[in-house]
Scaffold this motif. Structure first.
Motif, PDB file in Angstrom:
ATOM      1  N   LEU A 110       0.864  -1.180   0.000  1.00 39.05           N
ATOM      2  CA  LEU A 110       0.000   0.000   0.000  1.00 39.05           C
ATOM      3  C   LEU A 110       0.901   1.231   0.000  1.00 39.05           C
ATOM      4  O   LEU A 110       1.740   1.389   0.881  1.00 39.05           O
ATOM      5  N   VAL A 111       0.727   2.076  -1.003  1.00 39.44           N
ATOM      6  CA  VAL A 111       1.563   3.265  -1.169  1.00 39.44           C
ATOM      7  C   VAL A 111       0.704   4.515  -1.064  1.00 39.44           C
ATOM      8  O   VAL A 111      -0.382   4.580  -1.655  1.00 39.44           O
ATOM      9  N   PHE A 112       1.207   5.491  -0.321  1.00 43.68           N
ATOM     10  CA  PHE A 112       0.597   6.815  -0.296  1.00 43.68           C
ATOM     11  C   PHE A 112       1.543   7.760  -1.034  1.00 43.68           C
ATOM     12  O   PHE A 112       2.697   7.922  -0.646  1.00 43.68           O
ATOM     13  N   ASP A 113       1.049   8.341  -2.120  1.00 39.66           N
ATOM     14  CA  ASP A 113       1.905   9.181  -2.956  1.00 39.66           C
ATOM     15  C   ASP A 113       2.217  10.508  -2.260  1.00 39.66           C
ATOM     16  O   ASP A 113       1.749  10.742  -1.132  1.00 39.66           O
ATOM     17  N   PRO A 114       3.016  11.401  -2.856  1.00 39.04           N
ATOM     18  CA  PRO A 114       3.399  12.641  -2.170  1.00 39.04           C
ATOM     19  C   PRO A 114       2.236  13.540  -1.765  1.00 39.04           C
ATOM     20  O   PRO A 114       2.393  14.374  -0.868  1.00 39.04           O
ATOM     21  N   ASP A 115       1.061  13.383  -2.394  1.00 36.40           N
ATOM     22  CA  ASP A 115      -0.134  14.124  -1.988  1.00 36.40           C
ATOM     23  C   ASP A 115      -1.026  13.322  -1.064  1.00 36.40           C
ATOM     24  O   ASP A 115      -2.101  13.782  -0.676  1.00 36.40           O
ATOM     25  N   GLY A 116      -0.615  12.108  -0.719  1.00 29.47           N
ATOM     26  CA  GLY A 116      -1.374  11.277   0.212  1.00 29.47           C
ATOM     27  C   GLY A 116      -2.379  10.336  -0.413  1.00 29.47           C
ATOM     28  O   GLY A 116      -3.076   9.618   0.314  1.00 29.47           O
ATOM     29  N   ALA A 117      -2.501  10.304  -1.757  1.00 27.25           N
ATOM     30  CA  ALA A 117      -3.426   9.387  -2.400  1.00 27.25           C
ATOM     31  C   ALA A 117      -2.921   7.957  -2.282  1.00 27.25           C
ATOM     32  O   ALA A 117      -1.737   7.694  -2.463  1.00 27.25           O
ATOM     33  N   ALA A 118      -3.823   7.025  -2.000  1.00 25.72           N
ATOM     34  CA  ALA A 118      -3.450   5.638  -1.738  1.00 25.72           C
ATOM     35  C   ALA A 118      -3.699   4.766  -2.959  1.00 25.72           C
ATOM     36  O   ALA A 118      -4.687   4.932  -3.686  1.00 25.72           O
ATOM     37  N   LEU A 119      -2.784   3.827  -3.199  1.00 26.69           N
ATOM     38  CA  LEU A 119      -2.933   2.820  -4.244  1.00 26.69           C
ATOM     39  C   LEU A 119      -2.184   1.574  -3.801  1.00 26.69           C
ATOM     40  O   LEU A 119      -1.360   1.628  -2.890  1.00 26.69           O
ATOM     41  N   PHE A 120      -2.497   0.452  -4.437  1.00 25.31           N
ATOM     42  CA  PHE A 120      -1.825  -0.803  -4.128  1.00 25.31           C
ATOM     43  C   PHE A 120      -0.909  -1.213  -5.274  1.00 25.31           C
ATOM     44  O   PHE A 120      -1.253  -1.033  -6.451  1.00 25.31           O
ATOM     45  N   LEU A 121       0.237  -1.768  -4.923  1.00 28.19           N
ATOM     46  CA  LEU A 121       1.142  -2.379  -5.889  1.00 28.19           C
ATOM     47  C   LEU A 121       1.078  -3.885  -5.714  1.00 28.19           C
ATOM     48  O   LEU A 121       1.137  -4.385  -4.579  1.00 28.19           O
ATOM     49  N   VAL A 122       0.944  -4.608  -6.803  1.00 23.20           N
ATOM     50  CA  VAL A 122       0.931  -6.064  -6.757  1.00 23.20           C
ATOM     51  C   VAL A 122       1.891  -6.593  -7.821  1.00 23.20           C
ATOM     52  O   VAL A 122       2.063  -5.974  -8.866  1.00 23.20           O
TER      53      VAL A 122
END
Length: 235
Positions: A221-233
């Motif tokens: 689970l990654v939060f980008d520099p603006d805080g948006a969350a996404l998953f890497l698989v």
């Protein structure tokens, strides 16, 4: 265009230029330019980014990834959503932003045309997942809206099926201390190796990374520099 399937995603960001550099470093994305900036891997469009609208900025809404569902008739979908306790945040002729009875937001769209399919190569949209506190409170909503069925599997999650039986997403009930206070649709992106991708995300300026387990397997689970969350698989 297939309807009632998840076909696209985009990111509403406070600092698009900063965030675009992050995703270029992480995924190798190239950008087409413009107010609605399309990200591509080679010839394949995979996502888009745009400036957070002033209305949402004034509300203090966090930067977020949005999942898109293709529909044949936006107006009819909006009316069905209202009749089943959905909240309409935005409605236009060819798209609408809807929140389900638990508050999870998604966009329905009738004019996307042919979008890039999900893929296993680095930087491609891998798929979508739904995370909530109580699936029983939303299954009827999604069944009425899209004809979806929810099929529980032994590993503690559910597959979301179209009326034809195809799996379009997965759904998990998670406690608030794991999920956070919100209920949401999340986007997964493919990477070649989780360890390498997590290091790349941190080096590129991720606000935070966390190891996670999804129905599809191990994830980051990654939060980008603006805080948006996404998953890497990793396939």
């Amino acid at each position: 265009m297939s309807t009632d399937t998840l076909v696209w995603c985009d990111l509403s960001a406070y600092r698009p230029d900063v965030v675009k550099r992050f995703y270029s470093d992480l995924f190798g994305w190239n950008w087409s330019g413009g107010d609605y900036d399309i990200a591509s891997v080679g010839p394949d469009p995979v996502a888009a980014i745009y400036q957070m609208p002033p209305k949402f900025m004034d509300m203090g809404m966090p930067s977020f990834w949005m999942s898109y569902i293709a529909v044949a008739d936006v107006a009819a979908t909006v009316e069905t959503a209202r009749a089943h306790d959905g909240i309409i945040e935005l409605a236009a002729e060819d798209h609408a932003l809807i929140r389900d009875p638990l508050g999870a937001g998604f966009t329905v769209h009738s004019g996307l045309g042919e979008t890039a399919p999900t893929g296993l190569a680095r930087g491609h949209r891998h798929g979508h997942g739904y995370f909530c506190s109580d699936l029983g409170k939303v299954t009827g909503f999604y069944e009425a809206l899209f004809g979806w069925r929810f099929r529980a599997v032994p590993d503690g999650y559910s597959e979301i099926l179209t009326h034809g039986g195809a799996v379009v997403a997965t759904a998990m009930e998670l406690p608030e201390d794991v999920r956070g206070k919100e209920q949401y649709w999340a986007v997964r992106f493919s990477v070649s190796d989780l360890d390498t991708a997590e290091r790349s995300a941190r080096a590129a300026g991720a606000a935070e990374t966390q190891r996670s387990d999804l129905p599809e397997g191990p994830a980051v689970l990654v939060f980008d520099p603006d805080g948006a969350a996404l998953f890497l698989v990793a396939p």
